[in-house]
Enzyme design. Structure first.
Site, PDB file in Angstrom:
ATOM      1  N   HIS A  20      39.540  29.318  35.331  1.00 15.55           N
ATOM      2  CA  HIS A  20      40.989  29.550  35.490  1.00 15.55           C
ATOM      3  C   HIS A  20      41.758  28.248  35.218  1.00 15.55           C
ATOM      4  O   HIS A  20      42.791  28.258  34.547  1.00 15.55           O
ATOM      5  CB  HIS A  20      41.324  29.986  36.926  1.00 15.55           C
ATOM      6  CG  HIS A  20      40.774  31.314  37.337  1.00 15.55           C
ATOM      7  ND1 HIS A  20      40.041  31.490  38.494  1.00 15.55           N
ATOM      8  CD2 HIS A  20      40.873  32.550  36.774  1.00 15.55           C
ATOM      9  CE1 HIS A  20      39.722  32.769  38.626  1.00 15.55           C
ATOM     10  NE2 HIS A  20      40.204  33.434  37.591  1.00 15.55           N
ATOM     11  N   ARG A  44      36.411  36.053  28.384  1.00 17.57           N
ATOM     12  CA  ARG A  44      35.153  35.305  28.317  1.00 17.57           C
ATOM     13  C   ARG A  44      34.270  35.961  27.258  1.00 17.57           C
ATOM     14  O   ARG A  44      34.314  35.591  26.100  1.00 17.57           O
ATOM     15  CB  ARG A  44      34.473  35.280  29.695  1.00 17.57           C
ATOM     16  CG  ARG A  44      35.062  34.210  30.607  1.00 17.57           C
ATOM     17  CD  ARG A  44      34.747  34.440  32.031  1.00 17.57           C
ATOM     18  NE  ARG A  44      35.182  35.800  32.376  1.00 17.57           N
ATOM     19  CZ  ARG A  44      34.659  36.551  33.310  1.00 17.57           C
ATOM     20  NH1 ARG A  44      33.660  36.103  34.012  1.00 17.57           N
ATOM     21  NH2 ARG A  44      35.139  37.755  33.560  1.00 17.57           N
ATOM     22  N   LYS A  51      40.913  45.829  46.513  1.00 22.70           N
ATOM     23  CA  LYS A  51      39.779  44.910  46.588  1.00 22.70           C
ATOM     24  C   LYS A  51      39.738  44.330  47.998  1.00 22.70           C
ATOM     25  O   LYS A  51      40.757  44.251  48.666  1.00 22.70           O
ATOM     26  CB  LYS A  51      39.956  43.764  45.591  1.00 22.70           C
ATOM     27  CG  LYS A  51      39.737  44.185  44.142  1.00 22.70           C
ATOM     28  CD  LYS A  51      39.666  42.959  43.252  1.00 22.70           C
ATOM     29  CE  LYS A  51      39.437  43.367  41.806  1.00 22.70           C
ATOM     30  NZ  LYS A  51      39.403  42.195  40.910  1.00 22.70           N
ATOM     31  N   SER A  88      35.041  34.544  39.637  1.00 23.43           N
ATOM     32  CA  SER A  88      35.131  34.392  41.096  1.00 23.43           C
ATOM     33  C   SER A  88      34.006  35.138  41.807  1.00 23.43           C
ATOM     34  O   SER A  88      33.458  34.646  42.808  1.00 23.43           O
ATOM     35  CB  SER A  88      36.481  34.900  41.599  1.00 23.43           C
ATOM     36  OG  SER A  88      37.519  34.222  40.960  1.00 23.43           O
TER      37      SER A  88
HETATM   38  O1  PNS Z   1      41.493  38.441  38.268  1.00 21.95           O
HETATM   39  P1  PNS Z   1      41.495  39.920  38.111  1.00 21.95           P
HETATM   40  O2  PNS Z   1      41.013  40.580  39.378  1.00 21.95           O
HETATM   41  O3  PNS Z   1      40.779  40.384  36.884  1.00 21.95           O
HETATM   42  O4  PNS Z   1      43.045  40.349  37.928  1.00 21.95           O
HETATM   43  C1  PNS Z   1      43.398  41.681  37.716  1.00 21.95           C
HETATM   44  C2  PNS Z   1      44.898  41.865  37.937  1.00 21.95           C
HETATM   45  C3  PNS Z   1      45.293  41.421  39.309  1.00 21.95           C
HETATM   46  C4  PNS Z   1      45.686  41.075  36.906  1.00 21.95           C
HETATM   47  C5  PNS Z   1      45.214  43.388  37.772  1.00 21.95           C
HETATM   48  O5  PNS Z   1      44.395  44.125  38.625  1.00 21.95           O
HETATM   49  C6  PNS Z   1      46.661  43.734  38.050  1.00 21.95           C
HETATM   50  O6  PNS Z   1      47.527  43.489  37.241  1.00 21.95           O
HETATM   51  N1  PNS Z   1      46.921  44.309  39.242  1.00 21.95           N
HETATM   52  C7  PNS Z   1      48.249  44.737  39.645  1.00 21.95           C
HETATM   53  C8  PNS Z   1      48.373  46.266  39.540  1.00 21.95           C
HETATM   54  C9  PNS Z   1      48.648  46.666  38.102  1.00 21.95           C
HETATM   55  O7  PNS Z   1      49.726  46.426  37.593  1.00 21.95           O
HETATM   56  N2  PNS Z   1      47.634  47.258  37.429  1.00 21.95           N
HETATM   57  C10 PNS Z   1      47.672  47.572  36.003  1.00 21.95           C
HETATM   58  C11 PNS Z   1      48.317  48.891  35.676  1.00 21.95           C
HETATM   59  S1  PNS Z   1      47.744  50.282  36.592  1.00 21.95           S
END
Ligand code: PNS
Length: 184
Positions: free
Chosen positions: A22, A98, A46, A136
């Site tokens: 990150h 990645r 989560k 993570s």
């Molecule tokens: O680090 P991550 O867990 O891969 O991040 C994922 C994240 C937080 C960017 C994604 O889950 C997200 O945008 N969550 C907010 C809810 C949302 O808008 N979801 C996408 C459309 S349903």
């Protein structure tokens, strides 16, 4: 307050905890954008190891000695990412890729976000080669199994992981009612 003469992007994620992958992406993102909003998702689906406040603090400390830290804004959000972006007046989302294994999930999320709001675009940067295997979840898994994750995460994260694991272990081994006895 957002300055309209500056370019902004939102770098969203769970950051539970922040890794060197990150960090690498944020540092490289700052070559492209004037400001990066690191947006910690308060994702209720989560079960995070660290609270949003703990995650925010680790990110802050990880950049404490970085001369560009004034260009990094650390924030958190609930609900939809597109709503958060709109609220901030920022229309670019930055995500790291990645391996190809990330692609399917990112592809789905990007299209869903675009369906929800066509004014918001996602741009991807490849994660630095060194950090291809780091995320993570793997860091938490390794740390929970007693492995040293130093060099894969900022030092402050190493410390906080150890503290967290000690406190979780303490909670597990404490006999029922021990808290009340100690308090009295
Ligand atoms: O680090 P991550 O867990 O891969 O991040 C994922 C994240 C937080 C960017 C994604 O889950 C997200 O945008 N969550 C907010 C809810 C949302 O808008 N979801 C996408 C459309 S349903």
């Amino acid at each position: 307050m957002k300055d309209n003469n500056e370019s902004y992007c939102i770098y969203p994620g769970s950051f539970d905890p922040i890794t060197n992958g990150h960090i690498n992406l944020i540092e490289r993102g700052l070559h492209i954008f004037d400001k990066i909003i690191v947006a910690i998702a308060n994702n209720l689906s989560k079960a995070p190891m660290f609270t949003v406040e703990e995650r925010r603090e680790m990110i802050r400390l990880a950049f404490a000695n970085n001369p560009e830290s004034h260009r990094i804004i650390i924030d958190s959000f609930d609900g939809l990412l597109v709503d958060y972006c709109r609220g901030k007046g920022v229309h670019v989302v930055l995500r790291g890729l990645r391996a190809t294994s990330d692609f399917e999930y990112e592809f789905q999320m990007t299209f869903m976000n675009r369906k929800l709001d066509r004014t918001i675009d996602t741009i991807f940067m490849m994660t630095g080669m060194q950090w291809f295997f780091v995320n993570s979840s793997v860091i938490k898994q390794a740390a929970m199994s007693g492995a040293c994750v130093s060099g894969l995460v900022p030092d402050i994260v190493c410390e906080r992981l150890q503290e967290k694991l000690r406190s979780l272990k303490g909670k597990k081994t404490k006999p029922k009612g021990a808290e009340n006895k100690a308090d009295s």
